[in-house]
Design a protein around this motif. Structure first.
Motif, mmCIF file in Angstrom:
data_model
loop_
_atom_site.group_PDB
_atom_site.id
_atom_site.type_symbol
_atom_site.label_atom_id
_atom_site.label_comp_id
_atom_site.label_asym_id
_atom_site.label_seq_id
_atom_site.Cartn_x
_atom_site.Cartn_y
_atom_site.Cartn_z
ATOM 1 N N GLU A 201 34.556 45.652 22.594
ATOM 2 C CA GLU A 201 33.160 45.406 21.703
ATOM 3 C C GLU A 201 33.241 43.772 22.024
ATOM 4 O OE1 GLU A 201 29.740 46.944 18.907
ATOM 5 O OE2 GLU A 201 31.695 47.044 18.894
ATOM 6 N N LEU A 202 34.315 43.990 21.082
ATOM 7 C CA LEU A 202 34.503 42.153 21.369
ATOM 8 C C LEU A 202 34.995 41.400 22.194
ATOM 9 C CD1 LEU A 202 37.043 42.171 17.760
ATOM 10 C CD2 LEU A 202 34.714 40.712 18.361
ATOM 11 N N ILE A 203 35.642 42.132 23.233
ATOM 12 C CA ILE A 203 35.606 40.968 24.998
ATOM 13 C C ILE A 203 34.338 41.581 25.306
ATOM 14 C CG2 ILE A 203 35.737 41.354 26.835
ATOM 15 C CD1 ILE A 203 38.831 42.743 25.833
ATOM 16 N N ASP A 204 33.323 42.474 25.593
ATOM 17 C CA ASP A 204 31.891 41.629 25.973
ATOM 18 C C ASP A 204 31.193 40.616 25.396
ATOM 19 O OD1 ASP A 204 30.801 43.512 28.731
ATOM 20 O OD2 ASP A 204 28.944 43.993 26.733
ATOM 21 N N LYS A 209 32.638 32.659 26.096
ATOM 22 C CA LYS A 209 33.630 31.550 25.135
ATOM 23 C C LYS A 209 34.848 31.931 24.693
ATOM 24 C CE LYS A 209 29.189 29.885 22.959
ATOM 25 N NZ LYS A 209 28.116 30.180 21.480
ATOM 26 N N LEU A 210 35.433 32.786 24.547
ATOM 27 C CA LEU A 210 36.937 32.962 23.972
ATOM 28 C C LEU A 210 37.290 33.735 25.419
ATOM 29 C CD1 LEU A 210 35.994 34.473 20.665
ATOM 30 C CD2 LEU A 210 36.434 32.459 21.370
ATOM 31 N N LYS A 211 38.715 33.263 25.856
ATOM 32 C CA LYS A 211 38.983 33.513 27.595
ATOM 33 C C LYS A 211 40.867 33.971 26.845
ATOM 34 C CE LYS A 211 35.535 31.769 30.911
ATOM 35 N NZ LYS A 211 35.068 31.679 29.603
ATOM 36 N N GLN A 212 41.002 34.310 25.382
ATOM 37 C CA GLN A 212 42.823 33.725 25.127
ATOM 38 C C GLN A 212 42.892 34.309 24.446
ATOM 39 O OE1 GLN A 212 44.860 32.101 26.311
ATOM 40 N NE2 GLN A 212 42.852 31.204 27.335
ATOM 41 N N PRO A 213 44.311 35.665 24.774
ATOM 42 C CA PRO A 213 43.919 36.853 23.606
ATOM 43 C C PRO A 213 44.345 37.132 22.577
ATOM 44 C CG PRO A 213 45.594 36.682 25.488
ATOM 45 C CD PRO A 213 44.870 35.408 25.700
ATOM 46 N N ASN A 214 44.894 35.921 21.852
ATOM 47 C CA ASN A 214 45.103 35.539 19.993
ATOM 48 C C ASN A 214 43.975 35.312 19.892
ATOM 49 O OD1 ASN A 214 44.775 32.808 22.036
ATOM 50 N ND2 ASN A 214 45.508 32.054 20.041
ATOM 51 N N GLU A 215 42.429 34.739 20.292
ATOM 52 C CA GLU A 215 41.982 34.554 19.784
ATOM 53 C C GLU A 215 40.975 36.140 19.437
ATOM 54 O OE1 GLU A 215 39.529 30.364 22.150
ATOM 55 O OE2 GLU A 215 40.200 32.584 23.009
ATOM 56 N N TYR A 216 41.163 37.135 20.335
ATOM 57 C CA TYR A 216 40.356 39.206 20.055
ATOM 58 C C TYR A 216 40.867 38.866 18.816
ATOM 59 C CZ TYR A 216 37.419 38.079 23.688
ATOM 60 O OH TYR A 216 36.664 37.448 24.272
ATOM 61 N N ALA A 217 42.483 38.612 18.768
ATOM 62 C CA ALA A 217 43.727 39.309 18.091
ATOM 63 C C ALA A 217 43.290 38.623 16.651
ATOM 64 C CB ALA A 217 45.239 38.675 18.622
ATOM 65 N N ALA A 218 42.938 37.410 16.107
ATOM 66 C CA ALA A 218 42.151 36.562 15.223
ATOM 67 C C ALA A 218 41.209 37.309 14.461
ATOM 68 C CB ALA A 218 42.147 35.717 15.093
ATOM 69 N N GLY A 240 45.685 39.974 27.786
ATOM 70 C CA GLY A 240 45.021 39.335 29.120
ATOM 71 C C GLY A 240 44.338 39.550 29.948
ATOM 72 N N ASP A 241 45.105 40.484 30.873
ATOM 73 C CA ASP A 241 44.173 41.514 31.860
ATOM 74 C C ASP A 241 42.592 41.891 31.663
ATOM 75 O OD1 ASP A 241 46.862 40.981 33.488
ATOM 76 O OD2 ASP A 241 47.115 43.510 33.106
ATOM 77 N N LEU A 242 42.272 42.389 30.645
ATOM 78 C CA LEU A 242 40.763 42.622 30.447
ATOM 79 C C LEU A 242 40.088 41.573 30.436
ATOM 80 C CD1 LEU A 242 41.976 45.592 26.963
ATOM 81 C CD2 LEU A 242 41.520 46.538 29.651
ATOM 82 N N ILE A 243 40.614 40.532 29.392
ATOM 83 C CA ILE A 243 39.647 39.375 29.295
ATOM 84 C C ILE A 243 39.547 39.273 30.609
ATOM 85 C CG2 ILE A 243 39.819 36.721 28.612
ATOM 86 C CD1 ILE A 243 41.632 38.020 26.020
ATOM 87 N N GLN A 244 40.381 38.862 31.601
ATOM 88 C CA GLN A 244 40.216 38.235 33.588
ATOM 89 C C GLN A 244 39.308 39.338 33.773
ATOM 90 O OE1 GLN A 244 43.721 38.121 34.380
ATOM 91 N NE2 GLN A 244 44.507 35.886 32.661
ATOM 92 N N GLN A 264 28.012 26.656 39.606
ATOM 93 C CA GLN A 264 26.625 26.929 38.593
ATOM 94 C C GLN A 264 27.285 27.706 38.267
ATOM 95 O OE1 GLN A 264 23.327 27.278 41.345
ATOM 96 N NE2 GLN A 264 22.102 25.385 40.222
ATOM 97 N N VAL A 265 27.591 28.809 38.776
ATOM 98 C CA VAL A 265 28.798 29.748 38.063
ATOM 99 C C VAL A 265 30.235 29.787 37.166
ATOM 100 C CG1 VAL A 265 29.728 32.301 38.852
ATOM 101 C CG2 VAL A 265 27.973 31.434 40.133
ATOM 102 N N SER A 266 30.090 28.662 37.498
ATOM 103 C CA SER A 266 31.741 27.778 37.525
ATOM 104 C C SER A 266 31.133 27.590 35.808
ATOM 105 C CB SER A 266 32.744 26.669 37.991
ATOM 106 O OG SER A 266 33.388 26.270 36.974
ATOM 107 N N ASP A 267 29.732 27.063 35.466
ATOM 108 C CA ASP A 267 29.431 26.410 34.189
ATOM 109 C C ASP A 267 28.446 27.697 33.318
ATOM 110 O OD1 ASP A 267 29.944 23.916 35.085
ATOM 111 O OD2 ASP A 267 27.743 23.434 36.084
ATOM 112 N N LYS A 268 28.094 28.659 34.530
ATOM 113 C CA LYS A 268 28.123 29.726 33.342
ATOM 114 C C LYS A 268 28.962 30.087 32.549
ATOM 115 C CE LYS A 268 23.192 31.136 34.777
ATOM 116 N NZ LYS A 268 23.113 31.010 33.411
ATOM 117 N N LEU A 269 29.995 30.927 32.844
ATOM 118 C CA LEU A 269 31.407 31.428 32.770
ATOM 119 C C LEU A 269 32.461 30.778 31.653
ATOM 120 C CD1 LEU A 269 32.005 33.584 35.760
ATOM 121 C CD2 LEU A 269 30.901 34.180 33.397
#
Length: 298
Positions: A201-204, A209-218, A240-244, A264-269
């Motif tokens: 749920e948090l990844i979704d 904005k958050l692409k690093q595993p440690n950010e979700y662990a926190a 990391g695989d799940l986020i990517q 534009q897609v790069s900016d949106k992501l």
């Protein structure tokens, strides 16, 4: 509980809300119809689109193909498709194909069920959804009966008894979860499963904005190593695989269903540079964004 009208988002993919299909659906936050009637009234649903609600499609006869986020599934009697908000789908159905389709929003299901969350159902996971369940002929007559009763109540001449419809919906989802779990077994404990659902749920919610595993662990007050071990144990993938994978899914949706440029897609992501995004995409897809778009539209 009325929802907003349908609109085309900047991605170019139509997003349909409940009141796209009827004023009644928007007011009740629920909709059900036979598939043939649904297709006759809403021809646009055969083309790629998203919803802002949960969807269940049940096939009783006919066949064809149903494509959900770039995966194509067979359509045949006994097929169930359970979809979460935001997924892009389209179908190619043989003439005469029929069944039932129903939509609902979380507020409808959870009204009076505060202790129960939709993410408890294994097929509503946000990161690794498996939307296809195939039952054998006559395998579960109760599901068929309950869906028909749900439609009958929805179409009753008086005001629909919403508590009864919610009860029918709960029965259908619980029965489908039993069949789903029989096919996708896991050794995870209840506590571990809850943690994994929370992570998904948090990844979704935060993958842009958050692409690093440690950010979700926190966010979960857990160590990165523990969370990574949990993902590998239950899903065979790293955190990391799940986020990517979630980032890649959204990128593919943009390139398949919009005219946005790579920049534009790069900016949106939320990538710092388009060149870095292109390298990221090519690493995971094996082709450049332009090549992927060409393949999709052939």
């Amino acid at each position: 509980m009325a929802r907003g009208i349908n609109a085309k988002v900047k991605s170019g993919t139509p997003v349909y809300c409940l009141d796209t299909f009827s004023t009644k659906a928007g007011q009740l936050a629920f909709y059900i119809e036979t598939l043939q009637v649904h297709l006759q009234k809403h021809e646009m649903v055969s083309r790629p689109h998203r919803h802002d609600f949960y969807l269940v499609l049940y096939i009783t006869k006919g066949g064809g193909e149903h494509t959900i986020d770039f995966v194509t599934y067979p359509v045949k009697p006994g097929s169930f498709f359970v979809m979460t908000p935001g997924q892009v789908h389209s179908w190619k159905l043989k003439p005469g194909t029929d069944g039932f389709i129903f939509f609902f929003v979380p507020e409808f299901y959870q009204l009076g069920k505060d202790e129960k969350h939709l993410l408890e159902f294994p097929f509503f996971r946000s990161v690794n959804p498996h939307p296809y369940i195939q039952l054998k002929a006559g395998q579960d007559a109760m599901i068929d009966f309950t869906i028909r009763e749900m439609l009958r109540e929805y179409n009753s001449s008086g005001e629909p008894f919403l508590s009864l419809i919610r009860s029918y919906l709960d029965v259908v989802l619980l029965k489908l979860a039993r069949h789903y779990q029989a096919e996708v077994r896991t050794e995870a404990s209840h506590a571990t499963t809850i943690r994994l659902r929370k992570l998904e749920e948090l990844i979704d919610q935060n993958f842009i904005k958050l692409k690093q595993p440690n950010e979700y662990a926190a966010l979960m007050n857990l160590s990165s190593s523990y969370l990574n071990s949990l993902c590998k144990q239950l899903l065979g993938k790293t955190l990391g695989d799940l986020i990517q994978e979630r980032v890649m899914l959204e990128a593919k949706r943009y390139f398949a269903h919009s005219d946005l440029t790579v920049s534009q897609v790069s900016d949106k992501l939320n990538f710092s540079e388009a060149s870095y995004f292109i390298r990221f995409f090519r690493k995971h897809a094996g082709v450049t964004p332009e090549q992927f778009r060409e393949q999709i539209h052939k």
